[in-house]
Design a protein around this motif. Sequence first.
Motif, mmCIF file in Angstrom:
data_model
loop_
_atom_site.group_PDB
_atom_site.id
_atom_site.type_symbol
_atom_site.label_atom_id
_atom_site.label_comp_id
_atom_site.label_asym_id
_atom_site.label_seq_id
_atom_site.Cartn_x
_atom_site.Cartn_y
_atom_site.Cartn_z
ATOM 1 N N ARG A 260 22.755 15.995 -12.544
ATOM 2 C CA ARG A 260 24.068 15.824 -12.866
ATOM 3 C C ARG A 260 23.699 14.912 -13.784
ATOM 4 O O ARG A 260 23.208 13.642 -13.746
ATOM 5 N N ALA A 519 28.559 26.956 -11.398
ATOM 6 C CA ALA A 519 28.526 25.458 -11.776
ATOM 7 C C ALA A 519 29.643 25.034 -10.608
ATOM 8 O O ALA A 519 30.483 25.781 -10.014
ATOM 9 N N LEU A 532 31.132 18.124 -14.084
ATOM 10 C CA LEU A 532 30.659 19.401 -13.571
ATOM 11 C C LEU A 532 29.287 19.333 -13.308
ATOM 12 O O LEU A 532 28.532 18.382 -13.821
ATOM 13 N N GLU A 533 28.927 19.922 -12.249
ATOM 14 C CA GLU A 533 27.538 19.946 -11.871
ATOM 15 C C GLU A 533 26.886 21.307 -11.759
ATOM 16 O O GLU A 533 27.355 22.426 -11.459
ATOM 17 N N GLY A 534 25.893 21.416 -12.594
ATOM 18 C CA GLY A 534 25.406 22.942 -12.702
ATOM 19 C C GLY A 534 24.510 23.578 -11.470
ATOM 20 O O GLY A 534 24.113 22.768 -10.848
ATOM 21 N N VAL A 538 22.648 27.641 -14.237
ATOM 22 C CA VAL A 538 22.582 26.745 -15.358
ATOM 23 C C VAL A 538 21.258 25.826 -15.275
ATOM 24 O O VAL A 538 20.905 25.717 -16.529
#
Length: 862
Positions: A260, A519, A532-534, A538
Amino acid sequence: MSQDDVLGSMDISQFPDYQEDQATFTSFLQEHTILKTATEQDEDDDEIMLEPTAGGAHNVHRVPCYPPLLQRIKDRHFFNDESRSIIVEMPLSELVEWDAIRGADLAERATKNTMRYHDLFCAAVDAVLEGMHANATSSNASRRDTIDILQQQRLTQQEARNAQRANDTAATGGVLNDAAIQGTNAATAAGATEDFPPLLMRRYELRILPLGRRGSLFPFENQHIPKSTSTDTANEGVSLRYIRSRSMGRLVTIRGMIVRASDVKPQCVVATYTCDACGAEVYQVVHHKREFLPLRVCPSVECQQNGGKMDTLHLQTRGSKFVKFQECKLQELPSQVPMGHVPRSMSVYCRGELTRMASPGAVVTIDGVFLPQRVAESGYRAMKAGLVSTTFLNATNIIVHKKSFDESLLDQMSEQESAKLNADILEVATGEDPIGTLSASIAPEIFGHDDIKRSLLLQLVGGCTRKLPDGMRIRGDINICLMGDPGVAKSQLLKHVASIAPRGVYTTGKGSSGVGLTAAVTKDLATGEMALEGGALVLADRGICCIDEFDKMDEADRTAIHEVMEQQTVSIAKAGIVATLNARAAVLAAANPLYGRYNRKKSLSENVNLPNSLLSRFDLMFLILDVADVDRDMALARHVTFVHQNEGLEAAGGDEGNDDDDPEIAHVVSEEDDERKKTPTVTPSVLREYIARARTHHPVVPPSVAPYIVEAYVSLRQDDSNGNSRSKGDQTAMTARQLLSILRLGQALARLRFSDVVAREDVDEAIRLTHQSKASLVEDDRDTPDGRSGNGNSDVMSRIFNILRDYATTSRSNDVELKLCEAMVLRKGFTIPQLQSCLEEYQALNVIQVNSQKTMVHFLHG
């Protein structure tokens, strides 16, 4: 014993002398020289004295290290117009090379107390810059900014204020009241001062690099390093688990993955205030702090003598100094986490030019200072946290490792290792069957699955991504689905592929939710904003995402993969955030049948609980069935026992311990051992580098091969419509997506040949793999009428003969060209060695006859 007695009894020599260390570092800045490789312009200069080296290089000369860089800082001669700061790298290895005694001691103390020595080194650089003279150029006047103009005005006002203060002090006899003295001491403790702080005018960033790390920027970009000197490979970094309390305040090197990254925001390092009562300017240095309490009382002597009124200071934003700040979350690599443990994570603070260097999913090695931090300085959170503190890493250097196969490993190797790697790759490329050698190196401990391993090799290589002029993007990644009975090594294949791929992510169906794959929207603790946290797809961007237990995912979670598998993007519209993230990942999925084992009496759609829209997005679908066969089971058992006996295939042993007296068993064993010895394998490093070089080619389909692909696709489409695949569900129907699959597989095969043109042989092999994967889905010819499995070899020979005989009957000719026979057999999913075995077997039975030139096949009558 009093405190003074204790301090008097201690040996003061064991404490560092910071003034002496600053003087030593000043001497190092002025005296240190490095060896650099001379460029063409340097070689033309007659004044340069070249020095011979032990390695035989004759274009090496010794130059001053830091004076040219410091002169650029003094002249405001930045490397680019966008940046207003110059990076000064301080490798501690250079201190050791400068002086083996003083430099080594200073480097050791700087490693143990990095933050204090960072300020000390900056003070030494400021002192050296103060004694230098700027070159009188016209460009210097245009580089003056707001801080320069404000500084000139401040210095003028400060001189006038000091003169006025000296006159007032002389008039009062130099006596201050108690309130003024107390207020001045309190302001000094809070970091406030009327003196101009050097941090406000610094136009450089000092980065302290650990021992063993070499500089990469000016003046170290062309530095000549002897071969005997240790390189960066000795300082690759450790896992988060090995960072203990003894590392607090030290310079450490950690390797992990960025999961992140927050937005880049300005952070105040010097706060400037203006007093409404006395007109003084007050500076508060808040460097290395996340939050600070603004001043309310002016610390000047005038205000303190007048009682020190509250709220007379106002923050001047334009006169303050801000730097770029970004917070990243570093997590352990999957290979560093012990089995059954949860990966650990740590916050990393990046400032200045270190921001925006790493994105989520990147594997990095970070040099930084391991420091504690209170949960909150004041308020309810501080009261609730008590004495609990968190830890973070103050980054000083970030190295982003290769993100995909597109980047080679030769830059990180020595000359001997590079030469050996080039020789191994050349040996594989010029071998008899390079694709077979490479595919056999994928999970060599797993027996069989030759076509599946070939397909996995093609997935690692991938096709070419086409971007059309109108903006449409045609993916080049190959998606593969493995369906089959339990115990056929599907999960082992997935884990091995995830370990080979540079950005391979392994996850399971039940353990992955929709946001876990795509995500998630999280709340940033520092700013309170949504970020946003993949997810897994992602993080596997430009890599491979392996999803096990694909059939056990919830329907809502499985729908998130539809967009990724075709458009290769993830669209998010949550919590007011509308974004599209890249997920250019190849999907390798493994699924079990609905009833545990595959039921041959039911259709494919009844066995596999997956929708048609999802299955059509897979380029290849393999059905792996656990069928009882004496010869195959014997070979499999011998292979497994051989691997366990020798602890791997590398420890090749003889046939010791083979006490089988059965001649049939001995024959099968000898054939299996011969096959194992005959198929060579390569190491994973050679496989990765081979794939990296293959991906540099971008093959195209020539005009001579395009009609052949069209004819093959139409033929497969006709065979599919004439067959009984529609009665068993539309999953096996030939669609236009399979045409693109054939093109992608052909491009991957051409890449493995290091070719930029797709040949007909590549198309034949791609069609064979496509047909083989689809034939395994609808294969039921191996079952005998009584329900038992027949001999697979005889079935293959009979089917190949039936193909040739049907063509001869249709064409009303007894002679068929051998090239035409090979094309028909390959299109049906068989191989050339199987065709040759069929011709030899039926020629021995006097059914067919092959001419001496091996060009025609003649059918005999009667």
